[in-house]
Design an enzyme around this catalytic site. Sequence first.
Site, PDB file in Angstrom:
ATOM      1  N   TYR A 364       0.850  -1.066   0.088  1.00 45.32           N
ATOM      2  CA  TYR A 364       0.146  -0.121   0.059  1.00 45.32           C
ATOM      3  C   TYR A 364       0.996   1.441  -0.097  1.00 45.32           C
ATOM      4  CZ  TYR A 364      -4.414  -2.256   0.455  1.00 45.32           C
ATOM      5  OH  TYR A 364      -5.843  -3.471   0.585  1.00 45.32           O
ATOM      6  N   HIS A 751     -10.373  -6.877  26.197  1.00 45.20           N
ATOM      7  CA  HIS A 751     -10.944  -7.736  27.296  1.00 45.20           C
ATOM      8  C   HIS A 751     -12.691  -7.835  27.963  1.00 45.20           C
ATOM      9  CE1 HIS A 751      -6.568  -6.389  29.106  1.00 45.20           C
ATOM     10  NE2 HIS A 751      -6.850  -8.007  28.582  1.00 45.20           N
TER      11      HIS A 751
END
Length: 1092
Positions: A364, A751
């Site tokens: 890219y 989490h």
Amino acid sequence: MSAKAISEQTGKEFLYKHICTSAAVQNRFRYASVTAETDWDRITQDHPWLLSERLVVKPDQLIKRRGKLGLVGVDLDLDGVQEWVRQRLMRETTVGKAKGVLKNFLIEPFVAHTQEQEFYVCIYATREGDYVLFHHEGGVDVGDVDAKAQKLLVAVDDKLSVDSIKEQLLTHVPEDKQEVLASFIIGLFNFYEDLYFTYLEINPLVITHDGVFVLDMAAKIDATADYICKAKWGDVEFPPPFGREAYPEEAYIADLDAKSGASLKLTLLNPRGRIWTMVAGGGASVVYSDTICDLGGVDELANYGEYSGAPSEQQTYDYAKTILSLMTREKHHEGKVLIIGGSIANFTNVAATFKGIVRAIKDYQGPLKENEVTIFVRRGGPNYQEGLRVMGEVGKTTGIPIHVFGTETHMTAIVGMALGHRPIPNQPPMAAHTANFLLNSSNNAVTPATTRTASFSEPKSANDATPAKKPKEGLPAAKATTLFSSHTKSIVWGMQTRAVQGMLDFDYVCSRDEPSVAAMVYPFTGDHKQKFYWGHKEILLPVYKNMADAMKKHPEVDVLISFASLRSAFDSTMETMQYPQIHTIAIIAEGIPEALTRKLIKRADEKGITIIGPATVGGIKPGCFKIGNTGGMLDNILASKLYRPGSVAYVSRSGGMSNELNNIVSRTTDGVYEGVAIGGDRYPGSTFMDHVLRYQDTPGVKMIVVLGEIGGTEEYKICEGIKEGRITKPVVCWCIGTCATMFSSEVQFGHAGACANQASETAVAKNQALRDAGAYVPRSFDELGDVIKVVYDELVAKGTIVPAQEVPPPTVPMDYSWARELGLIRKPASFMTSICDERGQELIYAGMPITEVFKEEMGLGGVLGLLWFQRRLPRYACQFIEMCLMVTADHGPAVSGAHNTIVCARAGKDLISSLTSGLLTIGDRFGGALDAAAKQFSKAFDSGMLPMEFVNKMKKDGKLIMGIGHRVKSINNPDMRVQILKDFVKQHFPTTQMLDYALDVEKITTSKKPNLILNVDGFIGVAFVDLLRACGGFTRDEADEFVEIGALNGIFVLGRSMGFIGHYLDQKRLKQGLYRHPWDDISYVLPEHMSM
């Protein structure tokens, strides 16, 4: 994450399918979903009740308080519903801070009822059990249900009874409705448990003389229980929070995550934003988002995400290219920044993951330059120096501005640089290379144990282990204050050899007398020994098939480190807790369903066992013991001085952030006394307060650091402990996730427990409460190290901490594999290959990825060209190879090879043995004439011999012309295989000089005897020489070399193997018995009897 919200339609579908109650639940499965693509004629055919009943319509997009917001159409006919939907469909609506488009609507039958028939019921999970909330006045005006509702706690493993419901929940309900409600709530609770819900709210629940009606419903399920509930759930779609679109890139990353043992997360917040992140670690990803928002970047923050758990190079490449693709779609007038950050990894090979990112940057580089992207990198962990070097190099070669920093730079400093709040150093100091630590040039090979196993600030006691106290009868067992000592012995569940070796190296560098790992348990192999290093020498550790044997033979073990998978961790942990010798268990696995975790916690509390985890890297006690991969590799252990105790104890949720704390504490104080990562799940086995109280009661700990997190209320217990005087040591605390309050829509962080369900669970609220209670709370994570240093310096000034003199640790030899990874050594390889490479994400044939092989439709001939000749052959050449394999596949059961295969198969031998028996007959007399024919004809042609001269010479020399002659076929009975190949070769080959020469030879030999024809072996041999010499892919020398080394015979071997396998399968299918050759087909020629 675990708890995920589901749509109202999904929730009701689950309820109607699976609830078991004597209460008559009405309107089962009577709902219809409407979107912009809905065909109203079709929907009325599928749901004819829409035409005849009064209806209710509402958006089904996780919007709370729809009634209050005027987003419920009530008591309408179908025309009214259509008009109501038309006015709102695909229109932007604001709900709270969130702006979103209304796309999905739910239509249900209208239920006529009175206010007195409306009730409120809710079930939600907590650490200690599930709360059932009930209020006798439901509906839109229910108000603050936490304050109003009756509550009933159903403890873990307890059952809900009708009597308890009536006594504690239904006190304000008329008697005539109590029986129905009690039955429904019992059924609802059982359904909630069976399908692993974590939250289930019905408001209102309507009870009429017809039965029970579930009008509005909101629910969350534990997504980690998919492997248990798949049959009941089916394929669940989890809608995004209102105000945030569901992007295909998010689904792509979620799919990658599901297929990977690593963790890959992506949430798009503002695709037009200029600040993009690619952060390693669940905790670190939150910290970076916090810092960006603290520095005013909340409106420009484009995404939240993380990659962790040692993803492969290919997985990291796929993740990185998704981010780069998204951020280069739209230009920003200020340019864009990409923050590639992370804490210090425990076990992820940073260089390997960075290679994937580098590949994506190279792919890219054009769009990145066009969008004026500047990249900032900060990382630490195994082999991070090589990763940073590679990242710096790609910046130079592509011209993209890439600023690279290691562990010498504070974790979030690059955010300030990226946002222009702090200068970018020209040449940042590089931390020492891994090898500088591990290949120590010092002569000090051994350090006396006493200098590094005692705390820096307390005298060494004779035995620093505190066993669990014996409980009074009827009370749960008390847990140990000291979990680990320099004599702690553990068992590791799972074949985690790298983690075990890391523990042994840590033991050695801490001058322990013996390894901390006594044995391993691995149910999938028999009992055996596993080899490890203890310093310079090799030792053997026993591996047991079952836990009972391990416990019986190692009574000194009191710690279990479980690397069991999320599916087996529960059972193996429950089994471990049967053994009274165990007082600490570390559960590494992420993704254990919350309901199972709570059962583990309950059992552990009953037994007096401390659980660290699940979803953790573990913990470390410098100079004594470390759990698995905690602390990273030896270079980080040594850099953070984890080989000897300091005075600071910490507790965090995140494993990666615990390693970052090791770094921060070692740079600002005399080091870590003990550190524990309790894990990122909503219900960790042990809590912040459990460990803070242990540290409070441990004389060697002089100050405590807590890295809290958004979600849950555990940090408030620390506040209470400080206020009540139970905690007297200085506590430095910071809760990460402060950015959550700045987002307009809910974001689930990495989490599972990092999600605030109420205002008190936000990081901002908890930080303020801690500050008010008297804890030392920095203004941001950026200042955490500074605050720790201030507190530490005060303790030193008071004489509470007396820093000890540093003593270097013993050197530990580096493993060969790691030394090679770091480029420190080289050794000649035992094998070389140039045709295939299976090491990457994709198999490569002679430089060509397997996906390209199929994309180009190269076929078997093309693959053979790559693997045998290392060339991509022309299409006609590939076709010719395939034709050769077809015509040589078989020639009946009478030939020697097929005969041998058949005899062997009938003797009861297996496929491989039978095939080998047939292949061993191939040689100059049978099937092996391809090479010999090619060599003979080539030599004659190249030497300029005329065909007649060649025939005469071979006759004079008494040699057969290989490839000439057939036992059955002749000039009058030609071999059609040869004719098929000849037609193809004449039509497609650019030149056939060798074939023409052989055909001239055939004219001479058949004039003498009609069966001396050019047979199929000879034809393939000479045609292949023409192919190799004329296809343009080989030099003359290369073509001759392939003939010389036997490549052409391979064609016959490969082709005929198909036929031999066919004969083997045929004999087995026909169930043919043992073959015995008949006597009448044997001439017995024995010498005549000779007498003396």
